[in-house]
Design an enzyme around this catalytic site. Structure first.
Site, PDB file in Angstrom:
ATOM      1  CB  SER A 255      26.996  19.312 -22.611  1.00 32.22           C
ATOM      2  OG  SER A 255      26.442  19.357 -23.950  1.00 32.22           O
TER       3      SER A 255
ATOM      4  CE  LYS B  79      26.130  22.515 -26.027  1.00 36.88           C
ATOM      5  NZ  LYS B  79      25.472  21.552 -24.898  1.00 36.88           N
TER       6      LYS B  79
ATOM      7  CB  SER C  40      25.426  18.629 -27.195  1.00 32.21           C
ATOM      8  OG  SER C  40      24.356  19.161 -26.464  1.00 32.21           O
TER       9      SER C  40
END
Length: 398
Positions: free
Chosen positions: A123, A71, A68
């Site tokens: 997230s 991102k 993640s």
């Protein structure tokens, strides 16, 4: 035959004598400190956020799945390429994405900025897909646009992202070095910085009202002095990943860890890196328009403000190279930074020289005569030598 080999050995020696010192100089510049830290993550890097100087690294060029922390890149791309006030209509595809979500509903309209906040703070994978579809029409087209942006505008070299959120795909890979570079680029944007350091945010959604709590423990708890932002990640194939920014009086740092076995391991490695950076280094500046003079009294100006990293408390030297660059050196004479300079022209002398060339015909004629002489005399000497040699060989024949 021995003389033949000896000649080439000597040539090789001369070439090496020019190449090796330069190679050693680059290595010395790259390794400001050489210290083995107790690091458990598979790949890490610590950089000065202002100068970009690598202060510590381990396998920093190894391609690994980022999970993640992808991102971070999606967020800065959306901020720079989109209008954060746009209303984004959530698709069924975005609503049904796997993994962590902010529970968007199909047909729900959400401001782009709010989606970016949900993407980074909580997230939200659904927010990532909604952003991608809004900006490029589809996730597939988004990945093309996204990778082009990262390569051409951010300058990554070993990164390819296949989606906006970091769920595992075989070719969704980056390096610790590239993630540090992406983060360094992103934190120059104030909107991104504000989101990146948000510890909690009230969220009023169509189907979910809550307070988003930042998943990065150090951002959430703010127990580490100077913490300025961060993003964590995890998928089975990537292990635990972490990007963290922190700043104190004399330096700002970015730490990246990839593929830690345990979550706490990624935080322990990050603290080790940040402690090391704050303890040993500080950032200094070469100011724009700062003036320097070389050994021939030629004057130069710095074209733009430039940051460089030095050891804490270190005295540095600045000198102009024969090629007209400013060389910043440390106490051990290692090169810390090379800075582009502009030479300052002496306009008065130039104008006087132009005036003399234009108005004084005698000087112009004298220069022409000197030019003729400089060509005629050597030519005459060469012809004379050639004739003498011919005469010599003719006499020998007789």
């Amino acid at each position: 035959m021995k003389k033949f080999y000896l000649k080439y050995v000597l040539i090789a020696f001369v070439i090496c004598s020019f190449i090796l010192p330069k190679t050693m100089e680059v290595d010395a510049a790259a390794n400001i400190e050489n210290k083995n830290l107790q690091i458990y993550s598979e790949a890490v890097v610590l950089i000065d956020a202002d100068s970009g100087e690598v202060l510590y690294e381990k396998n920093s060029k190894e391609k690994l799945p980022p999970a993640s922390i992808t991102k971070i890149a999606t967020a800065i791309y959306a901020i720079e390429k989109g209008n954060i006030n746009d209303l984004v209509t959530v698709s069924e595809n975005a609503r049904n994405v796997d993994g962590t979500r902010v529970y968007l509903e199909a047909g729900e309209q959400v401001p782009l900025k709010k989606l970016i906040q949900g993407l980074v703070i909580n997230s939200g994978n659904d927010a990532g897909v909604a952003i991608a579809e809004h900006l490029s029409g589809s996730v597939e087209q988004f990945t093309e646009d996204f990778n082009e942006f990262l390569q051409q505008e951010v300058g990554v070299e070993n990164t390819h992202f296949s989606n906006p959120h970091g769920l595992h795909e075989p070719d969704h890979l980056t390096t610790a070095e590239d993630m540090a570079k992406i983060t360094q680029y992103a934190i120059q944007n104030q909107t991104f910085r504000d989101i990146f350091q948000t510890s909690e945010l009230k969220w009023d959604g169509e189907s979910w009202d809550t307070t988003l709590i930042n998943h990065h423990e150090m951002v959430r708890d703010k127990e580490y002095e100077g913490i300025a932002g961060g993003k964590n990640g995890f998928v089975q194939e990537a292990g635990f990943t972490l990007v963290t920014t922190a700043e104190r009086k004399n330096i700002s740092l970015i730490a990246v860890t990839l593929n830690s076995m345990y979550s706490q391991q990624s935080y322990d490695d990050t603290i080790t890196l940040l402690d090391y950076g704050f303890e040993h280094f500080e950032t200094d500046l070469v100011l724009k328009n700062e003036k320097f003079t070389d050994g021939f009294d030629h004057s130069f100006l710095v074209t733009e403000e430039t940051s460089f990293t030095k050891r804490k408390g270190e005295t540095i030297e600045k000198e102009v190279s024969p090629s007209g660059e400013l060389i910043v050196k440390g106490e051990d004479q290692r090169i810390i930074k090379e800075v582009e300079l502009d030479q300052v022209e002496n306009k008065v002398k130039n104008e006087q020289m132009k005036s003399e060339i234009v108005t004084n015909e005698e000087v112009v004629n004298d220069k022409k005569e000197d030019l003729h002489l400089s060509i005629i005399v050597p030519t005459a000497v060469i012809i004379g030598l050639f004739i003498s040699l011919l005469f010599y060989f003719q006499v020998r024949k007789i």
